[in-house]
Design a protein around this motif. Structure first.
Motif, PDB file in Angstrom:
ATOM      1  N   MET A  86       0.840  -1.189   0.000  1.00 23.92           N
ATOM      2  CA  MET A  86       0.000   0.000   0.000  1.00 23.92           C
ATOM      3  C   MET A  86       0.881   1.247   0.000  1.00 23.92           C
ATOM      4  N   THR A  87       0.537   2.204  -0.845  1.00 24.56           N
ATOM      5  CA  THR A  87       1.335   3.419  -0.984  1.00 24.56           C
ATOM      6  C   THR A  87       1.356   4.222   0.311  1.00 24.56           C
ATOM      7  N   LYS A  88       2.542   4.695   0.689  1.00 23.54           N
ATOM      8  CA  LYS A  88       2.668   5.624   1.802  1.00 23.54           C
ATOM      9  C   LYS A  88       3.045   6.993   1.236  1.00 23.54           C
ATOM     10  N   ILE A  89       2.280   8.001   1.611  1.00 22.73           N
ATOM     11  CA  ILE A  89       2.570   9.374   1.205  1.00 22.73           C
ATOM     12  C   ILE A  89       3.149  10.115   2.399  1.00 22.73           C
ATOM     13  N   ILE A  90       4.368  10.617   2.239  1.00 19.85           N
ATOM     14  CA  ILE A  90       5.103  11.231   3.341  1.00 19.85           C
ATOM     15  C   ILE A  90       5.441  12.669   2.986  1.00 19.85           C
ATOM     16  N   ALA A  91       5.017  13.597   3.829  1.00 10.25           N
ATOM     17  CA  ALA A  91       5.356  15.006   3.652  1.00 10.25           C
ATOM     18  C   ALA A  91       6.585  15.338   4.485  1.00 10.25           C
ATOM     19  N   LEU A  92       7.614  15.856   3.829  1.00 15.55           N
ATOM     20  CA  LEU A  92       8.797  16.329   4.551  1.00 15.55           C
ATOM     21  C   LEU A  92       8.629  17.828   4.747  1.00 15.55           C
ATOM     22  N   THR A  93       8.506  18.229   5.983  1.00 14.63           N
ATOM     23  CA  THR A  93       8.191  19.632   6.226  1.00 14.63           C
ATOM     24  C   THR A  93       8.850  20.160   7.481  1.00 14.63           C
ATOM     25  N   ASN A  94       9.210  21.423   7.403  1.00 12.51           N
ATOM     26  CA  ASN A  94       9.674  22.212   8.540  1.00 12.51           C
ATOM     27  C   ASN A  94       9.653  23.657   8.074  1.00 12.51           C
ATOM     28  N   GLN A  95       8.920  24.505   8.763  1.00 14.88           N
ATOM     29  CA  GLN A  95       8.808  25.887   8.294  1.00 14.88           C
ATOM     30  C   GLN A  95      10.097  26.662   8.442  1.00 14.88           C
ATOM     31  N   LYS A  96      11.049  26.118   9.196  1.00 12.54           N
ATOM     32  CA  LYS A  96      12.353  26.762   9.309  1.00 12.54           C
ATOM     33  C   LYS A  96      13.224  26.322   8.138  1.00 12.54           C
ATOM     34  N   GLY A  97      13.768  27.271   7.402  1.00 12.30           N
ATOM     35  CA  GLY A  97      14.634  26.940   6.278  1.00 12.30           C
ATOM     36  C   GLY A  97      16.021  26.524   6.740  1.00 12.30           C
ATOM     37  N   GLY A  98      16.760  25.895   5.841  1.00 11.42           N
ATOM     38  CA  GLY A  98      18.147  25.551   6.129  1.00 11.42           C
ATOM     39  C   GLY A  98      18.362  24.379   7.041  1.00 11.42           C
ATOM     40  N   VAL A  99      17.357  23.495   7.159  1.00 12.27           N
ATOM     41  CA  VAL A  99      17.501  22.335   8.048  1.00 12.27           C
ATOM     42  C   VAL A  99      17.810  21.052   7.270  1.00 12.27           C
ATOM     43  N   GLY A 100      17.964  21.167   5.953  1.00  9.27           N
ATOM     44  CA  GLY A 100      18.275  19.986   5.156  1.00  9.27           C
ATOM     45  C   GLY A 100      17.051  19.239   4.669  1.00  9.27           C
ATOM     46  N   LYS A 101      15.913  19.916   4.618  1.00 12.16           N
ATOM     47  CA  LYS A 101      14.662  19.268   4.216  1.00 12.16           C
ATOM     48  C   LYS A 101      14.722  18.743   2.786  1.00 12.16           C
ATOM     49  N   THR A 102      15.095  19.604   1.847  1.00  6.97           N
ATOM     50  CA  THR A 102      15.144  19.195   0.443  1.00  6.97           C
ATOM     51  C   THR A 102      16.245  18.178   0.202  1.00  6.97           C
ATOM     52  N   THR A 103      17.385  18.379   0.834  1.00  6.64           N
ATOM     53  CA  THR A 103      18.480  17.418   0.723  1.00  6.64           C
ATOM     54  C   THR A 103      18.025  16.046   1.190  1.00  6.64           C
ATOM     55  N   THR A 104      17.294  16.020   2.299  1.00  5.64           N
ATOM     56  CA  THR A 104      16.766  14.749   2.805  1.00  5.64           C
ATOM     57  C   THR A 104      15.778  14.142   1.828  1.00  5.64           C
ATOM     58  N   ALA A 105      14.896  14.973   1.265  1.00  2.00           N
ATOM     59  CA  ALA A 105      13.882  14.456   0.347  1.00  2.00           C
ATOM     60  C   ALA A 105      14.521  13.769  -0.856  1.00  2.00           C
ATOM     61  N   VAL A 106      15.487  14.433  -1.477  1.00  2.00           N
ATOM     62  CA  VAL A 106      16.138  13.883  -2.673  1.00  2.00           C
ATOM     63  C   VAL A 106      16.921  12.613  -2.338  1.00  2.00           C
TER      64      VAL A 106
ATOM     65  N   PRO B 221       9.415  25.897   2.876  1.00  3.62           N
ATOM     66  CA  PRO B 221       9.854  26.172   4.253  1.00  3.62           C
ATOM     67  C   PRO B 221       8.955  27.211   4.922  1.00  3.62           C
ATOM     68  N   SER B 222       7.640  26.963   4.893  1.00  7.92           N
ATOM     69  CA  SER B 222       6.672  27.849   5.531  1.00  7.92           C
ATOM     70  C   SER B 222       5.366  27.087   5.690  1.00  7.92           C
ATOM     71  N   LEU B 223       4.533  27.546   6.604  1.00 12.73           N
ATOM     72  CA  LEU B 223       3.245  26.892   6.823  1.00 12.73           C
ATOM     73  C   LEU B 223       2.177  27.611   6.009  1.00 12.73           C
ATOM     74  N   ASN B 224       2.250  27.449   4.670  1.00 12.06           N
ATOM     75  CA  ASN B 224       1.315  28.128   3.786  1.00 12.06           C
ATOM     76  C   ASN B 224       0.319  27.136   3.187  1.00 12.06           C
ATOM     77  N   MET B 225      -0.458  27.581   2.202  1.00 16.40           N
ATOM     78  CA  MET B 225      -1.495  26.729   1.638  1.00 16.40           C
ATOM     79  C   MET B 225      -0.925  25.536   0.879  1.00 16.40           C
ATOM     80  N   LEU B 226       0.261  25.663   0.318  1.00 10.89           N
ATOM     81  CA  LEU B 226       0.897  24.506  -0.318  1.00 10.89           C
ATOM     82  C   LEU B 226       1.239  23.447   0.723  1.00 10.89           C
ATOM     83  N   THR B 227       1.752  23.865   1.864  1.00 10.38           N
ATOM     84  CA  THR B 227       2.066  22.929   2.935  1.00 10.38           C
ATOM     85  C   THR B 227       0.796  22.282   3.475  1.00 10.38           C
ATOM     86  N   VAL B 228      -0.266  23.066   3.610  1.00 12.19           N
ATOM     87  CA  VAL B 228      -1.553  22.514   4.052  1.00 12.19           C
ATOM     88  C   VAL B 228      -2.030  21.438   3.076  1.00 12.19           C
ATOM     89  N   ASN B 229      -1.847  21.681   1.764  1.00 10.28           N
ATOM     90  CA  ASN B 229      -2.203  20.671   0.766  1.00 10.28           C
ATOM     91  C   ASN B 229      -1.387  19.391   0.952  1.00 10.28           C
TER      92      ASN B 229
END
Length: 256
Positions: free
Chosen positions: A1-21, A129-137
């Motif tokens: 079964m597919t797992k959908i995982i959101a990598l999020t942190n509204q603070k920038g520079g924590v390695g979020k995108t690096t972790t995702a890739v 890196p913010s709690l906006n409508m894209l993050t809510v989606n």
């Protein structure tokens, strides 16, 4: 079964995108079918996957706004080993348009992924890196949240606001949303603050704190400029090995 995982942190520079890739590449190397969704207008996950964000024929913007199907926009990234739903600065327009919609604006990504999610074992969403409508989606579409966190004082302060947002999403539109894990990034066990923050996280979050940590590593920092995950750019580096450990821990934890 597919797992959908959101990598999020509204603070920038924590390695979020690096972790995702690098997590996407590590899971793919362990024979999981992976889709990486770049929901960040900066488009760094797209670039780090070897795709030029300035030359896109279609992007996640088109599917979030319902103008195209995800299957028409998804790109194969053979060097990285996973599929990509790319993003770029055009996503800023999505944020504006979503805010102007009266109903269903938080479910646009849910609808965008409906026709493709089952083709993958894991869908990773790289959030802004913010709690906006894209993050809510992203939080509305996700089964759970992975929170990359640098071990410093202000990171803990920001984590509280993020957890409040997760609870609000659970109460309103996605009652199944879970915290899949808190990941310590740029980790240096020799640093006393790192040890102190780790202890606070462990005391408060218990098993939600992942055992895997991502160290500071020059190869991890270099890899995006080559359009490659570190697992391909420097597969025997400490950074590459750390992401492989993370992938294995999530496979066990989430039965991926």
């Amino acid at each position: 079964m597919t797992k959908i995982i959101a990598l999020t942190n509204q603070k920038g520079g924590v390695g979020k995108t690096t972790t995702a890739v690098n997590l996407a590449a590590s899971l793919a190397a362990l024979d999981r079918r992976v889709l990486l969704v770049d929901l960040d207008p900066q488009g760094h996950a797209t670039m780090g996957s070897g795709v030029d964000k300035h030359e896109l024929d279609g992007s996640v913007l088109d599917v979030v706004l319902g103008e195209r199907k995800s299957s028409e926009v998804i790109l194969d990234c053979p060097e990285a080993g996973f599929a990509l739903l790319p993003g770029n600065g055009d996503l800023t327009a999505a944020e504006v348009e979503l805010l102007e919609r009266d109903e269903g604006r938080e479910r646009c990504l849910v609808r965008a992924l409906e026709d493709v999610a089952t083709e993958y074992d894991v869908v990773l969403i790289d959030c802004p890196p913010s709690l906006n409508m894209l993050t809510v989606n992203a939080l509305t579409a996700a089964d759970g949240v992975l929170i990359p966190l640098q071990c410093e004082f202000y990171a803990l302060e920001g984590l509280s606001a993020l957890l409040d947002t997760v609870e609000q999403i659970k109460d309103s539109v996605n009652p199944q949303l879970e915290i899949f894990g808190i990941l310590r990034t740029m980790f240096d066990s020799r640093n006393s603050l790192t040890r102190d923050v780790s202890k606070q996280l462990r005391d408060y979050f218990g098993d939600a704190l992942l055992k895997a940590t991502i160290p500071r590593n020059v190869r991890v920092a270099e890899a995006p400029s080559h359009g490659l995950p570190v697992t391909k750019y420097a597969r025997f580096s400490r950074g590459s090995q750390a992401h492989r450990v993370l992938a294995k821990e999530l496979i066990r934890r989430l039965s991926l």
